[in-house]
Scaffold this motif. Structure first.
Motif, PDB file in Angstrom:
ATOM      1  N   HIS A 209     104.506  10.773   5.215  1.00  0.00           N
ATOM      2  CA  HIS A 209     105.679  11.419   5.506  1.00  0.00           C
ATOM      3  C   HIS A 209     105.525  11.822   7.043  1.00  0.00           C
ATOM      4  O   HIS A 209     106.248  13.054   7.521  1.00  0.00           O
ATOM      5  CB  HIS A 209     106.073  12.846   4.628  1.00  0.00           C
TER       6      HIS A 209
ATOM      7  N   GLY B  89     100.634  27.663   8.516  1.00  0.00           N
ATOM      8  CA  GLY B  89     101.665  26.642   8.663  1.00  0.00           C
ATOM      9  C   GLY B  89     103.040  26.857   9.101  1.00  0.00           C
ATOM     10  O   GLY B  89     103.754  26.141   9.613  1.00  0.00           O
ATOM     11  N   ALA B  90     103.034  28.183   9.408  1.00  0.00           N
ATOM     12  CA  ALA B  90     104.481  28.711  10.042  1.00  0.00           C
ATOM     13  C   ALA B  90     103.963  29.302  11.476  1.00  0.00           C
ATOM     14  O   ALA B  90     102.925  28.561  11.951  1.00  0.00           O
ATOM     15  CB  ALA B  90     104.931  30.161   9.293  1.00  0.00           C
TER      16      ALA B  90
ATOM     17  N   HIS C 178     106.960  24.029   5.924  1.00  0.00           N
ATOM     18  CA  HIS C 178     105.820  23.406   5.869  1.00  0.00           C
ATOM     19  C   HIS C 178     105.813  22.360   6.268  1.00  0.00           C
ATOM     20  O   HIS C 178     106.801  21.369   6.620  1.00  0.00           O
ATOM     21  CB  HIS C 178     105.396  23.663   4.529  1.00  0.00           C
TER      22      HIS C 178
ATOM     23  N   SER D 261     105.698  18.565   6.916  1.00  0.00           N
ATOM     24  CA  SER D 261     106.175  17.511   5.782  1.00  0.00           C
ATOM     25  C   SER D 261     104.973  16.861   4.883  1.00  0.00           C
ATOM     26  O   SER D 261     105.405  16.752   3.650  1.00  0.00           O
ATOM     27  CB  SER D 261     107.076  16.495   6.551  1.00  0.00           C
TER      28      SER D 261
ATOM     29  N   ASN E 266     115.443  19.547  12.416  1.00  0.00           N
ATOM     30  CA  ASN E 266     114.131  19.719  11.721  1.00  0.00           C
ATOM     31  C   ASN E 266     114.317  19.236  10.316  1.00  0.00           C
ATOM     32  O   ASN E 266     115.145  18.490  10.071  1.00  0.00           O
ATOM     33  CB  ASN E 266     113.488  21.223  11.794  1.00  0.00           C
ATOM     34  N   LEU E 267     113.400  19.541   9.506  1.00  0.00           N
ATOM     35  CA  LEU E 267     113.149  19.069   8.180  1.00  0.00           C
ATOM     36  C   LEU E 267     114.420  19.311   7.455  1.00  0.00           C
ATOM     37  O   LEU E 267     114.971  18.532   6.675  1.00  0.00           O
ATOM     38  CB  LEU E 267     112.056  19.219   7.209  1.00  0.00           C
ATOM     39  N   THR E 268     114.993  20.368   7.647  1.00  0.00           N
ATOM     40  CA  THR E 268     116.177  20.900   6.909  1.00  0.00           C
ATOM     41  C   THR E 268     117.595  20.513   7.390  1.00  0.00           C
ATOM     42  O   THR E 268     118.612  20.685   6.859  1.00  0.00           O
ATOM     43  CB  THR E 268     116.018  22.400   6.584  1.00  0.00           C
TER      44      THR E 268
ATOM     45  N   GLN F  39     110.280  16.540  13.068  1.00  0.00           N
ATOM     46  CA  GLN F  39     110.330  14.973  13.433  1.00  0.00           C
ATOM     47  C   GLN F  39     111.841  14.503  13.932  1.00  0.00           C
ATOM     48  O   GLN F  39     111.975  13.467  14.683  1.00  0.00           O
ATOM     49  CB  GLN F  39     109.873  13.963  12.288  1.00  0.00           C
TER      50      GLN F  39
ATOM     51  N   THR G  69     111.439  16.817   0.407  1.00  0.00           N
ATOM     52  CA  THR G  69     110.949  17.579   1.585  1.00  0.00           C
ATOM     53  C   THR G  69     111.627  17.433   2.870  1.00  0.00           C
ATOM     54  O   THR G  69     111.696  18.498   3.817  1.00  0.00           O
ATOM     55  CB  THR G  69     109.488  16.642   1.867  1.00  0.00           C
ATOM     56  N   GLU G  70     112.514  16.338   2.903  1.00  0.00           N
ATOM     57  CA  GLU G  70     113.324  16.439   4.278  1.00  0.00           C
ATOM     58  C   GLU G  70     114.580  15.750   3.725  1.00  0.00           C
ATOM     59  O   GLU G  70     115.093  14.585   3.682  1.00  0.00           O
ATOM     60  CB  GLU G  70     112.432  15.280   5.123  1.00  0.00           C
ATOM     61  N   PRO G  71     115.586  16.621   3.609  1.00  0.00           N
ATOM     62  CA  PRO G  71     116.960  16.373   2.910  1.00  0.00           C
ATOM     63  C   PRO G  71     117.729  15.863   3.978  1.00  0.00           C
ATOM     64  O   PRO G  71     118.687  16.561   4.389  1.00  0.00           O
ATOM     65  CB  PRO G  71     117.229  17.622   2.188  1.00  0.00           C
TER      66      PRO G  71
ATOM     67  N   GLY H 273     104.574  17.049  11.038  1.00  0.00           N
ATOM     68  CA  GLY H 273     104.924  18.498  11.041  1.00  0.00           C
ATOM     69  C   GLY H 273     106.300  18.712  10.469  1.00  0.00           C
ATOM     70  O   GLY H 273     106.656  18.237   9.221  1.00  0.00           O
ATOM     71  N   MET H 274     107.145  19.409  11.234  1.00  0.00           N
ATOM     72  CA  MET H 274     108.571  19.700  10.776  1.00  0.00           C
ATOM     73  C   MET H 274     109.827  19.388  11.318  1.00  0.00           C
ATOM     74  O   MET H 274     110.785  19.869  11.258  1.00  0.00           O
ATOM     75  CB  MET H 274     108.619  21.225  10.074  1.00  0.00           C
TER      76      MET H 274
END
Lengths: 667, 667, 667
Positions: free
Chosen positions: A484, B104-105, A205, A207, B304-306, B346, A403-405, B343-344
């Motif tokens: 974020h 969102g996806a 999703h 952030s 990405n965020l992860t 960044q 959210t952003e690990p 977004g996701m």
């Protein structure tokens, strides 16, 4: 306060009422002067809607009080009776995978559910009324371990409140779209009603959506708690708390800001030296009086149907308790008095067994009591001495890292724990403070891993610097906005101006060959880091090797009477070189800031200072291996009842000393 | 073609329009002559149903074109606006675990959903009309990364189409039952409407059902793409493509057969030498002109965020690009121009940061541009030289291995990658060809891991052999029917007759002690393998030890002017002995087939040949460790502007040379 | 019995009928004298509701019988035709995660569903009628591998039956609340209808609820099986069985108590020596005649779409079969005759391939047949000799360990397997007996890991002791009530009185430093253990170190002519010291109990005794490494047709001997 409390969780409703007399004998035998009751007893008090009868607990409170045992009374909202959920799946907590929690669990009803709130307030009102002038009730606890299980609920009720919350926050949907950058991936919302909850799965999703949903969840659960407090306060003037653990999905700072004292659940194992120290530094600093309460910890081992921990080694329980009392705890409480005979926690250690006999922990509890009796007169006349060093520990930061690990497999807590451990290793007394905490009285402030630096935080920190403080900010602070997203003026926005730097690159430095140098030390840089250019600041450490050699990684800039130090990147303190580099930087600035309250002790041994009528040093070997420390002044050691001289002293494994100093330290 | 393209993904809709002018300056500074736009901008163009306005993109296209920058325009169907799904969960992709993808996806609406198709075609029509004669639009891209996330959707719409698809394929339900062997476990269906979708969980579904559902999914998503192409073609003559990655659940060969050129997303990291080489050999060979496009790769690091990948080492980006251009790419494109602020993604590397400053990759991009300028005149006058060796890479095979993963923990791609790597190590130029590709011009054909050999493939291969080719078929080819069942005439059906063998046993050979011998080399045999007896063929290698000693594992048989070689079992090429054995077999037959276009280079360094007005050798050190190669003829090296002599040459880490040969190679 | 059966699973319904003649030839060639059929053929016999035709199977039975091949006829209920579930999701098994099993699987319809029961009985009645006097049908098998996939179903039908079952068990809801201790966490139920099913997720469900739901599930599936048996018995006098595997969620003892013989599925791999020995000891002991049947095992390797096991080494199949026959099996059966051509088990080893040729296992099967022919006359005149040592293996205990897995990552089976392995290593013949089994004839009884000791078990064991037996009870026996709660009188309730001890502490001993000493041996104690004080008993072994030094960990007490030995805690038999300690304890008491039937053999080699007209020793090398054993008396070895003398003998890898002893052993 009249005494240091020695407390245990008590479930008299689960046993024949006549057992209470036997229980009191055992409690008195081991110095229990406070119990905590009622948090799971909703059905017992209200078996069917409106059939409320709290007289049993009133009787127990009275009986205990007549024996000199106080009560913390808990509201029973974590375990709603079956009549709240049978036939009402819509009231159940729903996690992002669509799982509904059901009866038999705890906290399976959504705390945003209006029916739960209504019925919860009703039973609480009945309790508060019945116990309103009862001298036995020394405090109230709200619910129990809120958000221990499910972080964010996504039930229908939450959906509605989410939309309301968003409307309240953003006013217009256009504001939200702008703030969240929803043109990306055509996420754009035409109305608040369309905004999704962060269900799994999309890909990932947005952030902003995720961090805001986490805020929404934390704010509304606090609202639930504060509503409860309000009702109680209408009838009772006893202070109110809630019991939290560092791992829960809560904003504890905001939660406790409207409660009367902070309570924490420990449950550290006997090798968890740094964890209990960290927790005590954190929960103490939440309230100005430097006090807190340890609500739950195991007297021997923890267990439930699926796992059991190793029993504590002998002696650990005393240092866990002494550490707490010395650090500011006015009470220390076990979970639980009598082993459960049924349910799911039969294997958890207790004071006595289900058949009423001493359990493994009981002997240890008695040793704690002996210690408590000895320290009580001294500790009641002193308080934990306010440290000169503070590090910001922020639930908002923790939320951003969910959210952003970006911490390479570790969480915010683990990362901060390691920094804390290194502060302690430097012999620095320290507070872990919330981002809204006052900076009054500190000399050195650390602000690592705070992705969003609010304007008010910036202002406060700037003022702190202008007044003479040294502020070490970073690594990984200030690179995200409140929503974020990424700043669009420059990487760290206002922080760059303030710190007199320009971030050239902000990128993942791990394994790129980049090292940081400070003085003669170097170590690999890891995580996302800033390669810095100066713009008014002085370079204090440079990046070597990797993709951005020649940039700075630490800068400093004078501001008023103090200094702002930007730590652009993180040395790898999982390895020795990194620890040395990081400690050398901190020590350098602790010296500059004239931080005087420092101690010298072998790793694994710590010193805690109290002040007041006397200056007291509590020395504890925390790692169970024994260790030496340096006593800074002559004094009187209370456990040996003997005079002791300044200089090297040795502690046995889990050994401890409490020394009343002859003269106040010159600090 | 007029130039080699240097391209970047561009999202002007996410930024203030005035930024475009600044962006153009930066693009020109680093030689960007093409951008890709629009794939996620559906909401931007149609915020509410039928409020369509594409004028912004027309303006951007025009402005860019006026500065010499072309555009690949994308259809925006991967990210439907909220009005397509709000209140319509039935339109969402449903995976076999029952998870619904949500707003969102990306690609969260099922591509088989009629409403998506209708609305998608509508917005595409508007775009195509508005840009129909626009000289700036040099190509179209359909959607973006189809089937990147969810392999097979099992929504209600898919269920209906599945039944229709089955009826169309089998005519009567009895045919389906026969083909799938549904008497087993009483699976028998009485009507098409009863046929289940392969939801999880049953135990495991019938193999025929699973493989056919995968085909159904691949065919219908291609239909979605081809429908889009049809609409565009009504207005525009610009060529059409789609961007794929090797990991997606697509039949790329079938997809591109009706599109104009192939595009691939790379994203290899700097240690992914064999992966980019593999991809280039695969996507180039999909079209007869030996050209393809690299749509996306990161200029520095992906994120990405992860997660975030390690930044590329210096120099890698140039060889990734040069490898592409030399292998047939007419364009090379980065993702993305400007760092996302929201977004996701960044943390994904870009050309410039969210605040408009150079990002880590920018310097590398400029180095690519310098290289591109130098090669352009030479490469425009040549094309990739068609190899003499081909290996079949089949999406149908990949699909079979999803259904029946017999590769011991590896996938089809990983297994084929290792074979490709060993071909390259032998200095063999090679194409990776689809199963429907022409065999014209090849001398040696490898067909490993193709469980089902279609009649047409068999016919084509036989003809290839009769005309003088050598066909090495196996291991693990031909042991299943089209319906993913077992043959009942013999293990490999017609292949046994053609190859002059009889499979005695087909069984899991790993860890049974079985070795294969070829000439003087032996190595352990792994995976499911055939223990062979001959029936007209000659034994070329024997099984030793294990459960079936004395059987053959390689046979050959003359047929017309060529030979068919059956490789019954797989040597373990994860170990040195296995690699030597496998390479020795291939080398033996490459010699026999008179494969002349071979090169000599140290492992990790490769040579790519181009031909046309000149013969060009591009030598690249791909593993970043530097390496030697043998230049087969004197020539002119374009980067050093100097004459070079045939013989040993040395490349630096990620070094490269492009040599215009003095005389054509005698090959 | 007239012969030792040699059997195979046969699916003639999947192949053209004319293939049967070819199949019979192959069966006869390898001595197959029995087939098992029909378990998945429901659709074949009843393609549409009430269109029942079982004539095909009658024909096959007749044809086989005419060739001397008997049939075990199976009821086809595991695979309901599509008409049972199409449009009826409510009939499907629902697991605790909410997953519904669907058509294409096996056992996807809940066995508690009334429609399944009705239709199942109908087809069974038709089969039983049609085959009622058929001499070819030598036995019936009910369904196939009940509860192999989903332990507990939580469908709506189960919910209703659960409430009924509870009402039947507890009478009033108050009884249930008392028994389960539901005041805990306010779980209290006001009516049976409110009692939840143990859906995931709550936190963890109440232990009483979970253990009772497991009982409910086991009882109702047995009811399903027994209903089937009843119908068959109305028409047929052939014995009835069901085929189980040790891993299924069944109460096999209760299941087989109402069936005529026990059948087990093996599928051990060639390194599974201890597993097949364990299974044979368990399933044999379920019936008084010491006989059982091996229903399924692979002739070579097991496989399905997702995995394949390594083919057996040569020789393994013979010892797996010989071990079975010697241990009491009257039949040994393979799965399956002909490789599946379709479905999901195409890669499973068979006797012949899908194309009718010998498969890898066939040669091994012929070797088994040769062996079987030789042993048959001797084995038919003897039976497995009843051991003097018994260890209780209880499905109720297994169920408790599912609810409360206190075995540190291992299951009940794995833990018991290791104990069994150590009994075997001591050369002790042993039965694994159910908790309701008679103790008649045993001298030494072991009762480890039985959390709940029922009154009837206690009475039986006490009587056993009074009559002269030695009962070693514990570790981890008796610490829970029938309702899976904790005793409130003392830790082990009545057992403490009987054993003359007082449990001081019951706690997790692993890694606390606690060791157990017996005689001169010590080893670490693990798992939950009792630190004992004596109260009439003698200390036989003490706890050293750790948290409870000085307590006993083994005690003994004379009672009547025997002794009760309480083993309070478990030595770690994963390490050598622990094995030595445990074995030394058992050996000590085996001596005291005058257990005479012991053998001496190298680890990995075992001896099995049969008795009757002769005394027979079957010696088997089970680990495939060869080994020595001591032949206790002269005799005649049947495979070498030679006289052999008492003393040391050597077996080759997977070697075996069957010796007819000259004189009965003096035991």
């Amino acid at each position: 306060m009249e005494k240091l409390f020695h407390c245990v969780a008590y479930y008299p409703e689960l046993w024949p009422e006549e057992e209470i007399e036997k229980d009191i004998l055992i409690m008195k035998e081991c110095g229990i002067n406070l119990v905590r009751m009622g948090e799971f007893a909703w059905h017992f008090m209200e078996p069917r809607p409106d059939e409320i009868d709290v007289s049993f607990f009133v009787r127990v409170v009275d009986r205990l009080y007549s024996e000199g045992i106080y009560t913390i009374m808990c509201t029973p909202t974590p375990t709603p009776p079956i009549w709240l959920t049978h036939g009402h799946p819509e009231r159940l907590v729903t996690d992002i995978y669509g799982n509904k929690y059901i009866h038999g669990a705890r906290q399976h009803v959504c705390t945003n559910n209006p029916f739960l709130r209504e019925r919860g307030l009703k039973i609480i009102e009945a309790m508060a009324k019945a116990l309103q002038n009862n001298p036995g009730v020394i405090a109230w606890q709200l619910d129990n371990e809120l958000k221990a299980l499910v972080g964010e609920c996504v039930c229908e009720e939450c959906r509605k409140l989410w939309h309301k919350w968003l409307k309240n926050k953003y006013g217009t949907i256009e504001n939200l779209n702008q703030a969240w950058g929803t043109e990306i991936w055509s996420e754009y919302y035409n109305s608040f009603e369309e905004v999704v909850q962060p269900l799994s799965p999309p890909v990932i999703h947005n952030s902003s959506l995720m961090s805001n949903y986490r805020r929404f969840s934390r704010e509304t659960v606090n609202e639930f708690a504060h509503e409860q407090a309000q009702i109680i306060r209408r009838f009772s003037s006893a202070p109110i708390t809630h019991d939290v653990h560092i791992s829960f999905a809560l904003d504890t700072h905001a939660l406790f800001s409207k409660l009367d004292f902070t309570s924490m659940n420990g449950y550290t194992q006997d090798d968890g030296y740094n964890i209990w120290l960290f927790s005590y530094d954190l929960y103490r600093a939440m309230k100005q009086d430097g006090q807190f309460f340890v609500t739950e910890t195991s007297p021997s081992y923890a267990g439930n149907l699926t796992l059991t921990t190793r029993p504590h080694r002998e002696g650990f329980l005393e240092i866990e308790a002494l550490g707490a009392y010395a650090s500011g705890a006015f009470g220390f409480s076990y979970w639980l008095f009598r082993q459960q005979r049924a349910g799911m926690e039969q294997t958890h250690g207790s004071l006595i067994s289900a058949w009423g006999q001493p359990e493994l922990g009981l002997e240890q509890v008695k040793r704690v009591e002996k210690m408590r009796e000895l320290i009580q007169p001294y500790f009641l006349r002193t308080r934990h001495k306010r440290p000169q060093v503070a590090m910001t520990y922020s639930e908002q930061a923790r939320l951003f890292f969910f959210t952003e690990p970006l911490l390479e497999g570790e969480g915010y807590f683990e990362t901060m724990l390691r920094l804390h451990e290194n502060l302690e290793a430097l012999g620095l007394h320290r507070d872990l403070i919330g981002q809204d905490a006052s900076l009054e009285g500190y000399k050195l402030l650390l602000t690592p891993f705070l992705p969003y630096l609010s304007e008010s935080y910036m202002r406060k920190a700037e003022q702190f610097v202008r007044n003479g403080g040294i502020w070490i900010v970073g690594p990984m602070s200030g690179y995200r906005t409140e929503e974020h997203t990424v700043h669009t003026d420059c990487c760290l926005s206002n922080l760059e101006t303030l710190a007199g730097v320009k971030v050239k690159y902000f990128y993942p430095m791990s394994n790129t060959g980049a090292s940081g140098r400070f003085k003669h030390l170097t170590a690999p840089l890891i995580l996302h880091g800033c390669a810095l250019e100066t713009n008014g600041a002085d370079v204090m450490g440079a990046v070597e090797g990797g993709r951005t050699p020649g940039c700075a990684f630490i800068t400093e800039k004078k501001l008023g009477k103090g200094k702002i130090v930007l730590m652009g990147a993180m040395p790898d303190i999982k390895i020795e070189e990194g620890r040395m580099l990081w400690q050398s930087i901190i020590e350098h600035y602790a010296d500059e800031a004239r931080v005087t309250d420092r101690f010298t002790a072998q790793s694994g041994t710590t010193l805690i200072y109290r002040t007041g009528e006397y200056e007291i040093i509590t020395a504890i070997n925390g790692n169970g291996e024994g260790g030496r420390y340096l006593l800074p002044s002559d004094g009187y050691e209370i456990f040996s009842h003997s005079k002791v001289s300044a200089g090297k002293r040795e502690l046995a494994p889990f050994g401890y000393e409490v020394v009343i100093l002859d003269s106040p330290l010159s600090i």
